[in-house]
Scaffold this motif. Structure first.
Motif, PDB file in Angstrom:
ATOM      1  N   MET A   1       0.835  -1.189   0.000  1.00 32.11           N
ATOM      2  CA  MET A   1       0.000   0.000   0.000  1.00 32.11           C
ATOM      3  C   MET A   1       0.873   1.243   0.000  1.00 32.11           C
ATOM      4  SD  MET A   1      -1.179   0.266   3.958  1.00 32.11           S
ATOM      5  CE  MET A   1      -1.919   1.848   3.633  1.00 32.11           C
ATOM      6  N   ARG A   2       0.315   2.310  -0.530  1.00 30.72           N
ATOM      7  CA  ARG A   2       1.028   3.575  -0.527  1.00 30.72           C
ATOM      8  C   ARG A   2       0.323   4.575   0.369  1.00 30.72           C
ATOM      9  NH1 ARG A   2       2.654   5.197  -6.643  1.00 30.72           N
ATOM     10  NH2 ARG A   2       2.985   3.109  -7.414  1.00 30.72           N
ATOM     11  N   LEU A   3       1.103   5.460   0.907  1.00 31.09           N
ATOM     12  CA  LEU A   3       0.493   6.539   1.660  1.00 31.09           C
ATOM     13  C   LEU A   3       1.326   7.793   1.495  1.00 31.09           C
ATOM     14  CD1 LEU A   3       1.668   6.765   5.159  1.00 31.09           C
ATOM     15  CD2 LEU A   3       1.765   4.480   4.234  1.00 31.09           C
ATOM     16  N   VAL A   4       0.659   8.897   1.696  1.00 30.03           N
ATOM     17  CA  VAL A   4       1.305  10.198   1.587  1.00 30.03           C
ATOM     18  C   VAL A   4       0.894  11.024   2.791  1.00 30.03           C
ATOM     19  CG1 VAL A   4       1.485  12.318   0.239  1.00 30.03           C
ATOM     20  CG2 VAL A   4       1.243  10.131  -0.932  1.00 30.03           C
ATOM     21  N   VAL A   5       1.851  11.683   3.383  1.00 24.49           N
ATOM     22  CA  VAL A   5       1.538  12.636   4.439  1.00 24.49           C
ATOM     23  C   VAL A   5       1.818  14.036   3.919  1.00 24.49           C
ATOM     24  CG1 VAL A   5       2.068  13.437   6.773  1.00 24.49           C
ATOM     25  CG2 VAL A   5       2.120  10.991   6.254  1.00 24.49           C
ATOM     26  N   ASP A   6       0.831  14.890   4.018  1.00 27.30           N
ATOM     27  CA  ASP A   6       1.002  16.288   3.655  1.00 27.30           C
ATOM     28  C   ASP A   6       1.744  16.981   4.793  1.00 27.30           C
ATOM     29  OD1 ASP A   6       0.872  18.955   3.116  1.00 27.30           O
ATOM     30  OD2 ASP A   6      -1.226  18.921   2.488  1.00 27.30           O
ATOM     31  N   LEU A   7       3.036  17.106   4.611  1.00 25.44           N
ATOM     32  CA  LEU A   7       3.859  17.625   5.713  1.00 25.44           C
ATOM     33  C   LEU A   7       3.656  19.126   5.921  1.00 25.44           C
ATOM     34  CD1 LEU A   7       7.075  15.521   5.073  1.00 25.44           C
ATOM     35  CD2 LEU A   7       5.365  15.201   6.864  1.00 25.44           C
ATOM     36  N   ASN A   8       3.015  19.772   4.975  1.00 19.46           N
ATOM     37  CA  ASN A   8       2.654  21.174   5.205  1.00 19.46           C
ATOM     38  C   ASN A   8       1.495  21.286   6.183  1.00 19.46           C
ATOM     39  OD1 ASN A   8       4.556  22.332   3.433  1.00 19.46           O
ATOM     40  ND2 ASN A   8       3.279  21.743   1.702  1.00 19.46           N
ATOM     41  N   ARG A   9       0.685  20.253   6.172  1.00 15.48           N
ATOM     42  CA  ARG A   9      -0.469  20.232   7.048  1.00 15.48           C
ATOM     43  C   ARG A   9      -0.133  19.646   8.420  1.00 15.48           C
ATOM     44  NH1 ARG A   9      -6.138  17.826   4.862  1.00 15.48           N
ATOM     45  NH2 ARG A   9      -5.891  19.053   2.984  1.00 15.48           N
ATOM     46  N   CYS A  10       0.755  18.654   8.403  1.00 16.77           N
ATOM     47  CA  CYS A  10       1.106  17.933   9.625  1.00 16.77           C
ATOM     48  C   CYS A  10       1.582  18.892  10.709  1.00 16.77           C
ATOM     49  CB  CYS A  10       2.206  16.925   9.312  1.00 16.77           C
ATOM     50  SG  CYS A  10       2.905  16.136  10.765  1.00 16.77           S
ATOM     51  N   GLN A  11       1.005  18.739  11.895  1.00 18.34           N
ATOM     52  CA  GLN A  11       1.366  19.596  13.021  1.00 18.34           C
ATOM     53  C   GLN A  11       2.168  18.836  14.074  1.00 18.34           C
ATOM     54  OE1 GLN A  11       0.634  22.950  13.156  1.00 18.34           O
ATOM     55  NE2 GLN A  11      -0.022  22.605  11.049  1.00 18.34           N
ATOM     56  N   GLY A  12       2.587  17.638  13.740  1.00 18.06           N
ATOM     57  CA  GLY A  12       3.410  16.875  14.663  1.00 18.06           C
ATOM     58  C   GLY A  12       2.680  16.400  15.901  1.00 18.06           C
ATOM     59  N   TYR A  13       1.402  16.116  15.777  1.00 15.96           N
ATOM     60  CA  TYR A  13       0.627  15.659  16.932  1.00 15.96           C
ATOM     61  C   TYR A  13       0.998  14.238  17.346  1.00 15.96           C
ATOM     62  CZ  TYR A  13      -2.413  19.677  16.313  1.00 15.96           C
ATOM     63  OH  TYR A  13      -2.898  20.938  16.187  1.00 15.96           O
ATOM     64  N   ALA A  14       1.590  13.495  16.429  1.00 18.25           N
ATOM     65  CA  ALA A  14       2.111  12.153  16.722  1.00 18.25           C
ATOM     66  C   ALA A  14       1.041  11.102  16.966  1.00 18.25           C
ATOM     67  CB  ALA A  14       3.102  12.180  17.889  1.00 18.25           C
ATOM     68  N   GLN A  15      -0.193  11.419  16.637  1.00 17.10           N
ATOM     69  CA  GLN A  15      -1.227  10.384  16.753  1.00 17.10           C
ATOM     70  C   GLN A  15      -0.882   9.195  15.858  1.00 17.10           C
ATOM     71  OE1 GLN A  15      -3.775  10.503  18.801  1.00 17.10           O
ATOM     72  NE2 GLN A  15      -3.108  12.501  19.538  1.00 17.10           N
ATOM     73  N   CYS A  16      -0.374   9.492  14.697  1.00 14.34           N
ATOM     74  CA  CYS A  16      -0.061   8.426  13.750  1.00 14.34           C
ATOM     75  C   CYS A  16       1.073   7.545  14.271  1.00 14.34           C
ATOM     76  CB  CYS A  16       0.296   9.014  12.396  1.00 14.34           C
ATOM     77  SG  CYS A  16       1.615  10.227  12.457  1.00 14.34           S
ATOM     78  N   ALA A  17       2.065   8.178  14.866  1.00 13.12           N
ATOM     79  CA  ALA A  17       3.201   7.420  15.393  1.00 13.12           C
ATOM     80  C   ALA A  17       2.765   6.527  16.546  1.00 13.12           C
ATOM     81  CB  ALA A  17       4.301   8.383  15.837  1.00 13.12           C
ATOM     82  N   PHE A  18       1.724   6.956  17.244  1.00 11.92           N
ATOM     83  CA  PHE A  18       1.203   6.163  18.347  1.00 11.92           C
ATOM     84  C   PHE A  18       0.427   4.955  17.824  1.00 11.92           C
ATOM     85  CE2 PHE A  18      -2.220   5.398  21.477  1.00 11.92           C
ATOM     86  CZ  PHE A  18      -1.433   5.004  22.542  1.00 11.92           C
ATOM     87  N   LEU A  19      -0.340   5.171  16.768  1.00 13.32           N
ATOM     88  CA  LEU A  19      -1.232   4.123  16.277  1.00 13.32           C
ATOM     89  C   LEU A  19      -0.560   3.173  15.289  1.00 13.32           C
ATOM     90  CD1 LEU A  19      -4.384   6.345  15.967  1.00 13.32           C
ATOM     91  CD2 LEU A  19      -4.155   4.345  17.438  1.00 13.32           C
ATOM     92  N   GLY A  28      12.482  14.175  17.020  1.00 13.58           N
ATOM     93  CA  GLY A  28      12.383  15.483  17.637  1.00 13.58           C
ATOM     94  C   GLY A  28      10.924  15.811  17.917  1.00 13.58           C
ATOM     95  N   ASP A  29      10.641  17.071  18.110  1.00  9.11           N
ATOM     96  CA  ASP A  29       9.301  17.470  18.502  1.00  9.11           C
ATOM     97  C   ASP A  29       8.306  17.431  17.357  1.00  9.11           C
ATOM     98  OD1 ASP A  29       9.878  17.777  21.084  1.00  9.11           O
ATOM     99  OD2 ASP A  29      10.172  19.940  21.014  1.00  9.11           O
ATOM    100  N   GLU A  30       8.735  17.763  16.168  1.00  8.84           N
ATOM    101  CA  GLU A  30       7.756  17.938  15.105  1.00  8.84           C
ATOM    102  C   GLU A  30       8.084  17.228  13.801  1.00  8.84           C
ATOM    103  OE1 GLU A  30       6.798  21.962  14.412  1.00  8.84           O
ATOM    104  OE2 GLU A  30       5.938  22.249  16.392  1.00  8.84           O
ATOM    105  N   ALA A  31       9.284  16.673  13.680  1.00 14.68           N
ATOM    106  CA  ALA A  31       9.659  16.068  12.403  1.00 14.68           C
ATOM    107  C   ALA A  31       9.101  14.656  12.308  1.00 14.68           C
ATOM    108  CB  ALA A  31      11.179  16.048  12.266  1.00 14.68           C
ATOM    109  N   LEU A  32       8.254  14.467  11.333  1.00 14.91           N
ATOM    110  CA  LEU A  32       7.649  13.155  11.133  1.00 14.91           C
ATOM    111  C   LEU A  32       8.369  12.423  10.014  1.00 14.91           C
ATOM    112  CD1 LEU A  32       5.262  11.162  11.634  1.00 14.91           C
ATOM    113  CD2 LEU A  32       4.112  12.320   9.735  1.00 14.91           C
ATOM    114  N   MET A  33       8.752  11.181  10.286  1.00 13.80           N
ATOM    115  CA  MET A  33       9.294  10.311   9.249  1.00 13.80           C
ATOM    116  C   MET A  33       8.257   9.206   9.034  1.00 13.80           C
ATOM    117  SD  MET A  33      12.599  11.366   8.857  1.00 13.80           S
ATOM    118  CE  MET A  33      13.501   9.944   8.270  1.00 13.80           C
ATOM    119  N   TYR A  34       8.112   8.769   7.788  1.00  9.39           N
ATOM    120  CA  TYR A  34       7.165   7.680   7.540  1.00  9.39           C
ATOM    121  C   TYR A  34       7.591   6.869   6.335  1.00  9.39           C
ATOM    122  CZ  TYR A  34       5.194  10.487   3.736  1.00  9.39           C
ATOM    123  OH  TYR A  34       5.020  11.187   2.585  1.00  9.39           O
ATOM    124  N   ASP A  35       7.023   5.688   6.255  1.00  7.07           N
ATOM    125  CA  ASP A  35       7.318   4.789   5.156  1.00  7.07           C
ATOM    126  C   ASP A  35       6.219   4.930   4.111  1.00  7.07           C
ATOM    127  OD1 ASP A  35       7.837   2.777   3.418  1.00  7.07           O
ATOM    128  OD2 ASP A  35       7.758   1.164   4.904  1.00  7.07           O
TER     129      ASP A  35
END
Ligand code: SF4
Length: 78
Positions: A1-19, A28-35
């Motif tokens: 599967m593919r996914l895209v995160v709009d990093l302009n929109r992302c506010q670093g809430y980290a809900q995704c990293a939790f789930l 760090g506080d706001e930098a999101l990395m994803y596959d």
């Protein structure tokens, strides 16, 4: 599967990293990395993460699933 995160929109809430920690990680506080080509076994976790994202920054592309009402055999959970 593919996914895209709009990093302009992302506010670093980290809900995704939790789930879906195997797909999304915070650096760090706001930098999101994803596959962007997450393994199919992560589909449900990623779907939950997308639903939970407060700013709806995560877009999924179920390219392997065919038509929306398609034939994929797996039953959905949740
Ligand atoms: S849940 Fe949304 S806003 Fe939060 S880190 Fe993930 S993509 Fe960014």
């Amino acid at each position: 599967m593919r996914l895209v995160v709009d990093l302009n929109r992302c506010q670093g809430y980290a809900q995704c990293a939790f789930l879906a920690p195997d797909v999304f990680t915070m650096h760090g506080d706001e930098a999101l990395m994803y596959d962007p080509l997450a393994d199919d076994t992560q589909r449900e976790n990623v779907r939950r993460a997308a639903d939970a994202c407060p700013v709806k920054a995560i877009t999924l592309d179920y390219e392997d699933q065919g038509a929306a009402d398609g034939k994929a055999g797996a039953s959905r959970v949740g």
